[in-house]
Design a protein around this motif. Sequence first.
Motif, PDB file in Angstrom:
ATOM      1  N   ALA A 153      37.197 -50.343  -3.313  1.00 41.96           N
ATOM      2  CA  ALA A 153      37.531 -51.776  -3.278  1.00 41.96           C
ATOM      3  C   ALA A 153      37.410 -52.397  -4.670  1.00 41.96           C
ATOM      4  O   ALA A 153      38.189 -53.287  -5.044  1.00 41.96           O
ATOM      5  CB  ALA A 153      36.602 -52.483  -2.298  1.00 41.96           C
ATOM      6  N   ASP A 154      36.394 -51.909  -5.440  1.00 46.39           N
ATOM      7  CA  ASP A 154      36.213 -52.437  -6.797  1.00 46.39           C
ATOM      8  C   ASP A 154      37.336 -52.004  -7.734  1.00 46.39           C
ATOM      9  O   ASP A 154      37.626 -52.654  -8.726  1.00 46.39           O
ATOM     10  CB  ASP A 154      34.870 -51.950  -7.368  1.00 46.39           C
ATOM     11  N   HIS A 155      37.926 -50.847  -7.445  1.00 48.40           N
ATOM     12  CA  HIS A 155      39.021 -50.348  -8.285  1.00 48.40           C
ATOM     13  C   HIS A 155      40.278 -50.242  -7.459  1.00 48.40           C
ATOM     14  O   HIS A 155      40.664 -49.134  -7.063  1.00 48.40           O
ATOM     15  CB  HIS A 155      38.657 -48.972  -8.866  1.00 48.40           C
ATOM     16  N   PRO A 156      40.922 -51.410  -7.106  1.00 49.49           N
ATOM     17  CA  PRO A 156      42.053 -51.396  -6.166  1.00 49.49           C
ATOM     18  C   PRO A 156      43.236 -50.567  -6.693  1.00 49.49           C
ATOM     19  O   PRO A 156      43.779 -49.755  -5.968  1.00 49.49           O
ATOM     20  CB  PRO A 156      42.428 -52.864  -6.015  1.00 49.49           C
ATOM     21  N   GLY A 157      43.640 -50.710  -7.894  1.00 49.16           N
ATOM     22  CA  GLY A 157      44.775 -49.987  -8.434  1.00 49.16           C
ATOM     23  C   GLY A 157      46.037 -50.269  -7.655  1.00 49.16           C
ATOM     24  O   GLY A 157      46.058 -51.095  -6.726  1.00 49.16           O
ATOM     25  N   THR A 158      47.157 -49.618  -7.916  1.00 45.81           N
ATOM     26  CA  THR A 158      48.400 -49.798  -7.153  1.00 45.81           C
ATOM     27  C   THR A 158      49.019 -48.449  -6.941  1.00 45.81           C
ATOM     28  O   THR A 158      48.813 -47.507  -7.709  1.00 45.81           O
ATOM     29  CB  THR A 158      49.411 -50.688  -7.907  1.00 45.81           C
ATOM     30  N   LEU A 159      49.768 -48.369  -5.813  1.00 54.46           N
ATOM     31  CA  LEU A 159      50.467 -47.128  -5.469  1.00 54.46           C
ATOM     32  C   LEU A 159      51.887 -47.515  -5.104  1.00 54.46           C
ATOM     33  O   LEU A 159      52.105 -48.404  -4.273  1.00 54.46           O
ATOM     34  CB  LEU A 159      49.757 -46.455  -4.290  1.00 54.46           C
ATOM     35  N   THR A 160      52.844 -46.884  -5.696  1.00 55.55           N
ATOM     36  CA  THR A 160      54.239 -47.213  -5.398  1.00 55.55           C
ATOM     37  C   THR A 160      54.944 -45.970  -4.909  1.00 55.55           C
ATOM     38  O   THR A 160      54.839 -44.897  -5.509  1.00 55.55           O
ATOM     39  CB  THR A 160      54.947 -47.726  -6.667  1.00 55.55           C
ATOM     40  N   LEU A 161      55.610 -46.147  -3.732  1.00 54.77           N
ATOM     41  CA  LEU A 161      56.388 -45.013  -3.186  1.00 54.77           C
ATOM     42  C   LEU A 161      57.854 -45.400  -3.243  1.00 54.77           C
ATOM     43  O   LEU A 161      58.263 -46.441  -2.715  1.00 54.77           O
ATOM     44  CB  LEU A 161      55.946 -44.744  -1.733  1.00 54.77           C
ATOM     45  N   ASP A 162      58.677 -44.586  -3.898  1.00 58.07           N
ATOM     46  CA  ASP A 162      60.095 -44.892  -4.027  1.00 58.07           C
ATOM     47  C   ASP A 162      60.836 -43.651  -3.562  1.00 58.07           C
ATOM     48  O   ASP A 162      60.841 -42.612  -4.208  1.00 58.07           O
ATOM     49  CB  ASP A 162      60.399 -45.197  -5.514  1.00 58.07           C
ATOM     50  N   TRP A 163      61.491 -43.844  -2.341  1.00 59.03           N
ATOM     51  CA  TRP A 163      62.049 -42.611  -1.748  1.00 59.03           C
ATOM     52  C   TRP A 163      63.239 -42.959  -0.889  1.00 59.03           C
ATOM     53  O   TRP A 163      63.164 -43.855  -0.039  1.00 59.03           O
ATOM     54  CB  TRP A 163      60.958 -41.922  -0.912  1.00 59.03           C
ATOM     55  N   LEU A 164      64.386 -42.371  -1.153  1.00 62.34           N
ATOM     56  CA  LEU A 164      65.627 -42.561  -0.393  1.00 62.34           C
ATOM     57  C   LEU A 164      65.996 -44.031  -0.284  1.00 62.34           C
ATOM     58  O   LEU A 164      66.344 -44.530   0.804  1.00 62.34           O
ATOM     59  CB  LEU A 164      65.502 -41.967   1.012  1.00 62.34           C
ATOM     60  N   GLY A 165      65.826 -44.774  -1.320  1.00 60.36           N
ATOM     61  CA  GLY A 165      66.209 -46.190  -1.328  1.00 60.36           C
ATOM     62  C   GLY A 165      65.134 -47.105  -0.770  1.00 60.36           C
ATOM     63  O   GLY A 165      65.264 -48.312  -0.774  1.00 60.36           O
ATOM     64  N   TRP A 166      63.996 -46.504  -0.225  1.00 64.59           N
ATOM     65  CA  TRP A 166      62.874 -47.308   0.242  1.00 64.59           C
ATOM     66  C   TRP A 166      61.864 -47.436  -0.869  1.00 64.59           C
ATOM     67  O   TRP A 166      61.697 -46.540  -1.664  1.00 64.59           O
ATOM     68  CB  TRP A 166      62.211 -46.655   1.454  1.00 64.59           C
ATOM     69  N   ARG A 167      61.207 -48.598  -0.857  1.00 63.89           N
ATOM     70  CA  ARG A 167      60.171 -48.765  -1.866  1.00 63.89           C
ATOM     71  C   ARG A 167      58.957 -49.450  -1.244  1.00 63.89           C
ATOM     72  O   ARG A 167      59.063 -50.469  -0.588  1.00 63.89           O
ATOM     73  CB  ARG A 167      60.727 -49.645  -3.016  1.00 63.89           C
TER      74      ARG A 167
END
Length: 517
Positions: free
Chosen positions: A22-36
């Motif tokens: 929780a202290d280190h939320p960071g970000t995650l991005t998934l980009d796949w077959l036109g979905w993001r």
Amino acid sequence: MIRVVLLVLVIIVLSLAGAWVADHPGTLTLDWLGWRIDTTVAVALAVTLLALVALALVWRLVASVVTGPRSYMRRRAERRRQRGLKAMTQGLAAVAAGDARDARRMSARAERLLDAQPLADMLAAQSAQLAEDPTEATRRWTRMLEHEETAELGLRGLAALARRQGDGTAAVARARDALAKRPGTRWALETVFEVKLDEGDWAEAEAALTALERHKHLDREQSRRRQAALEIERARAESAAGAHDDAMNRARAAIRLAPERPEAAITQVEVAIAAGKLPNARKMIEQNWAAAAHPQLGRLYVDLLGTESNATDRAKRARDLAQIAPNLPESRLLVAETALDAGILGVARDAANKIAVADRDTRAERVAARAAEAEGDWQSAAQAWQRAADARPAPGWLCSSCGTMHRRWEAVCDHCGSFDTVAWRHPAAAAVATGRAPVSAAAGTTGHPAPSSNPASSSRPASSSRPASSSRPASSSRPASSSRPDPSSGAEAPAPTDIRPPLDAAAPTPGRPPAAA
Ligand SMILES: [Zn+2]
């Protein structure tokens, strides 16, 4: 305790990890077959965890649908087996308790539930036997012969069934089948032994007995006794068939096995007499007298020179025989009886009175009484008759199993079928007590009061005051003598001088009232 500690540790670690994420939320991005998809690392972890849990649940569901019927069947079979075993146990208990109806019910249930055919057959056979259904029992026992491991049990069942139906031949055939498979099988040897005894086939019975001893099913002492009994019967059979030498060998074997048994000595003498060897017979009686003195041997001895010999000769021969073992009660009794017949009254009385208290029975007292009568000593006679009534009965060939008195010794009691239970013995104390009861009762109700001239007699039960002449058991065997005075009147005033000391010493014998002294 350790598990609780571990759990607490795991919770602490997980909370620390959660807090750290929780202290280190960071970000995650998934980009796949036109979905993001844009999200934080914490959410991505939570979603992955949930997906794993859902997958595990689905897997379990699928597995239970695939294997369900099989494990259900297995559980059902196990329950069935448990119920079958329970029925088998209850069935065996019912057989042991002799409850035929329950046994059959449980046997049928066990057979339905269990797959073990030989076991079910065994219970069914026993139940059928209990319900007295020999056809069914035979069918079941016979079916057990098909299985190697239950074949002997089947043979045993069939042999026992055959014996119960009185078919000795079939029983022996089954026993021999079992012996062929396993020599020394105890029940099979015992079956052969018992059937051959019933049939009077002494030779075969003895062969089975020897095998029982060889295979250590009998100890040497038991075997020795039984063998002696069989040898006696074999000697008798050989003698009856005219095979005198064989008979004599058998009789000798019997004496060697059991020198203390008078029946062995008697048989040997009878065999010698049947063979016409009178001098031998006399010698045999002399040889066996010390070990196996018996009234029948004594009678044979005094009669051996022929019945025409006079009573004096007989009395002398009796004294000769008694000399071999003069202190034996049977020696003294023989001397007393023959002396009485010869009219040698002093010797008769003396010999009868010398028999020790513990060894006395009604025979000694009767001789003393008759001798006293012949001498005209009515008071002593009456007292002796009284003692004869109180004494234990004469011995006889008594079966210890059923209590039957036999005319002569038999290896197998023809009344109860027991083997080697007939022996020369006094009837049981209980029978003696019963025989005495009426005499004691009569003394209590109709006894004459003791004369006042005898100061001692008033304080003790005076045996002489009993009017027991009509109720005593021995009265029938007494010689009917019209000159003999009524014992009750004759015994009313016993003078102290009339009482013979040896007999007064008889007081300690149980049940015997002390004579006035
Ligand atoms: Zn008997």
